[in-house]
Enzyme design. Structure first.
Site, PDB file in Angstrom:
ATOM      1  N   ARG A 102       0.884  -1.181   0.000  1.00  0.00           N
ATOM      2  CA  ARG A 102       0.000   0.000   0.000  1.00  0.00           C
ATOM      3  C   ARG A 102       0.913   1.220   0.000  1.00  0.00           C
ATOM      4  O   ARG A 102       1.748   1.376   0.893  1.00  0.00           O
ATOM      5  CB  ARG A 102      -0.906   0.000   1.235  1.00  0.00           C
ATOM      6  CG  ARG A 102      -1.568   1.346   1.467  1.00  0.00           C
ATOM      7  CD  ARG A 102      -2.656   1.308   2.514  1.00  0.00           C
ATOM      8  NE  ARG A 102      -3.801   0.572   2.043  1.00  0.00           N
ATOM      9  CZ  ARG A 102      -5.011   0.635   2.618  1.00  0.00           C
ATOM     10  NH1 ARG A 102      -5.216   1.393   3.674  1.00  0.00           N
ATOM     11  NH2 ARG A 102      -6.023  -0.057   2.137  1.00  0.00           N
ATOM     12  N   HIS A 129      -7.561   0.762  -6.065  1.00  0.00           N
ATOM     13  CA  HIS A 129      -7.737  -0.133  -4.916  1.00  0.00           C
ATOM     14  C   HIS A 129      -8.395  -1.435  -5.416  1.00  0.00           C
ATOM     15  O   HIS A 129      -9.536  -1.743  -5.101  1.00  0.00           O
ATOM     16  CB  HIS A 129      -8.593   0.543  -3.850  1.00  0.00           C
ATOM     17  CG  HIS A 129      -8.485  -0.087  -2.485  1.00  0.00           C
ATOM     18  ND1 HIS A 129      -7.652  -1.156  -2.215  1.00  0.00           N
ATOM     19  CD2 HIS A 129      -9.115   0.198  -1.312  1.00  0.00           C
ATOM     20  CE1 HIS A 129      -7.780  -1.493  -0.941  1.00  0.00           C
ATOM     21  NE2 HIS A 129      -8.658  -0.690  -0.374  1.00  0.00           N
ATOM     22  N   GLN A 132     -10.084  -4.176  -3.069  1.00  0.00           N
ATOM     23  CA  GLN A 132     -11.401  -3.805  -2.544  1.00  0.00           C
ATOM     24  C   GLN A 132     -12.489  -4.147  -3.560  1.00  0.00           C
ATOM     25  O   GLN A 132     -13.551  -4.657  -3.207  1.00  0.00           O
ATOM     26  CB  GLN A 132     -11.426  -2.310  -2.209  1.00  0.00           C
ATOM     27  CG  GLN A 132     -12.761  -1.832  -1.650  1.00  0.00           C
ATOM     28  CD  GLN A 132     -13.043  -2.346  -0.251  1.00  0.00           C
ATOM     29  OE1 GLN A 132     -12.216  -2.205   0.637  1.00  0.00           O
ATOM     30  NE2 GLN A 132     -14.212  -2.941  -0.051  1.00  0.00           N
ATOM     31  N   CYS A 264     -16.424   1.190   1.109  1.00  0.00           N
ATOM     32  CA  CYS A 264     -15.215   0.404   1.373  1.00  0.00           C
ATOM     33  C   CYS A 264     -14.735   0.569   2.817  1.00  0.00           C
ATOM     34  O   CYS A 264     -13.983  -0.268   3.316  1.00  0.00           O
ATOM     35  CB  CYS A 264     -14.117   0.791   0.393  1.00  0.00           C
ATOM     36  SG  CYS A 264     -13.692   2.542   0.443  1.00  0.00           S
TER      37      CYS A 264
HETATM   38  N1   CP Z   1     -11.197  -0.429   2.807  1.00  0.00           N
HETATM   39  C1   CP Z   1      -9.907  -0.404   3.202  1.00  0.00           C
HETATM   40  O1   CP Z   1      -8.991  -0.611   2.431  1.00  0.00           O
HETATM   41  O2   CP Z   1      -9.733  -0.141   4.530  1.00  0.00           O
HETATM   42  P1   CP Z   1      -8.344   0.096   5.286  1.00  0.00           P
HETATM   43  O3   CP Z   1      -7.819   1.442   4.867  1.00  0.00           O
HETATM   44  O4   CP Z   1      -8.694   0.051   6.741  1.00  0.00           O
HETATM   45  O5   CP Z   1      -7.389  -1.003   4.909  1.00  0.00           O
HETATM   46  N1  NVA Z   2     -10.208   6.463  -1.142  1.00  0.00           N
HETATM   47  C1  NVA Z   2      -9.800   6.054   0.171  1.00  0.00           C
HETATM   48  C2  NVA Z   2      -9.984   4.576   0.334  1.00  0.00           C
HETATM   49  C3  NVA Z   2      -9.649   4.050   1.708  1.00  0.00           C
HETATM   50  C4  NVA Z   2      -9.791   2.563   1.805  1.00  0.00           C
HETATM   51  C5  NVA Z   2      -8.363   6.456   0.411  1.00  0.00           C
HETATM   52  O1  NVA Z   2      -7.537   6.300  -0.499  1.00  0.00           O
HETATM   53  O2  NVA Z   2      -8.047   6.941   1.504  1.00  0.00           O
END
Ligand code: CP
Ligand code: NVA
Length: 309
Positions: A102, A129, A132, A264
């Site tokens: 990430r 993402h 997800q 999400c």
């Molecule tokens: N939805 C999601 O990716 O959550 P986190 O940021 O908690 O991993």
């Molecule tokens: N769009 C959000 C998703 C978090 C899971 C972010 O990137 O922070």
């Protein structure tokens, strides 16, 4: 396919395989059956942004498959002191069977994958993402027993979630309507790719500024935070601009009576979603979060099995 760093790495068959494998793996967990086909495998889990769901579901998923995950963050590794990602990739490839990352720029994941001998999974970037979206598609499939032809309304920011969803919806033949304020549309690269894929699959891809057009007769109403990780300083300005896109009980009246509300997570009640909707009877957000575990285990199996001797 070595890596899963973009939803564009998938295709229709790949997604179908992930869905059926996820159902199989979920059933095993529900029955309390131990299933460890990857006994002794190892994964590096690099997180350069915060996480609750992704981190825990990957760590637990790796463990349940018989492996061990090594969590790394920027602060406590050499990544934070500027060690190049291409060097990190080559070193970690000598230790582990899989790298999950990430981070911020999509190009960082691409470089990691290019230099890594082991599969790389994108666990969120500024642009995408995809993990997800696999969990989201599986959740919809569990409730509706199909994906093709269903209408998904995506409300709010044309962000990483929206980019990956465009492609996921296109591959699965869904009708995807993204309603965003002007200037916050998804990246043209993903809209164009989704429209191209849609020619083959019969999907419908629409980007609009009208939230009601998107939600009208929708089977799924989806939203995400208005300020993503890294955009914290824009949060106040965005609140004013995005308010017409809030998913509240008025807006969801335009959806089908049996619509699913999805997010999400993490959610900001009173911003992108009203409390009555996320806590309401159409909300499936906890199933969605749980399914991260099952779909990522399926993804790991598909990638790691192939790359192991
Ligand atoms: N939805 C999601 O990716 O959550 P986190 O940021 O908690 O991993
Ligand atoms: N769009 C959000 C998703 C978090 C899971 C972010 O990137 O922070």
């Amino acid at each position: 396919m070595k890596d899963f760093i973009s939803m564009l790495d998938a295709d229709r068959l790949f997604i179908e395989n992930i869905l059926s494998l996820s159902a199989f793996l979920k059933e095993k967990v529900k029955k309390g059956e131990i299933y460890r086909p990857l006994d002794g495998f190892t994964a590096a889990l690099i997180f350069e942004k915060p996480s609750t769901r992704t981190r825990v579901s990957f760590e637990v998923g790796v463990y349940q498959l018989g492996g061990h995950g090594v969590y790394m963050d920027t602060r406590s590794s050499q990544l934070g002191r500027g060690e190049p990602i291409k060097d990190t990739a080559r070193v970690l490839s000598r230790y582990v069977d899989l790298i999950v990352i990430r981070t911020f720029g999509q190009e960082r994941v691409e470089e990691l994958a290019r230099y890594s001998d082991v599969p790389v999974i994108n666990a969120l970037t500024d642009e995408e993402h995809p993990c997800q979206v696999l969990a989201d598609l599986f959740t919809i499939w569990e409730y509706k027993r199909k994906l093709e032809g269903l209408k998904v309304a995506y409300l709010g920011d044309g962000n990483n979630m929206c980019n990956s969803w465009l492609v996921g919806a296109a591959y699965t033949g869904m009708k995807f309507y993204a309603a965003t304020p002007e200037g916050y549309e998804p990246l043209p690269k993903y809209v164009e790719a989704a429209k191209e894929i849609a020619k083959e699959t019969g999907a419908e891809i629409v980007v609009t500024h009208d939230p009601i057009e998107a939600v009208k007769d929708a089977d799924v109403v989806y939203t995400d935070v208005w300020a993503s990780m890294g955009q914290e300083e824009e949060a106040e300005k965005r609140k004013r601009i995005f308010m017409p896109y809030q998913v509240n009980s008025e807006l969801v009246k335009h959806a089908k009576p049996d619509f699913l509300f999805m997010h999400c997570l993490p959610a900001h009640r009173g911003e992108e979603v009203a409390d009555e909707v996320i806590e309401g009877e159409r909300s499936v957000v906890w199933d969605q979060a749980e399914n991260r575990l099952h779909t990522q285990k399926a993804l790991i199996l598909k990638l790691v099995r192939k790359s192991r001797p």
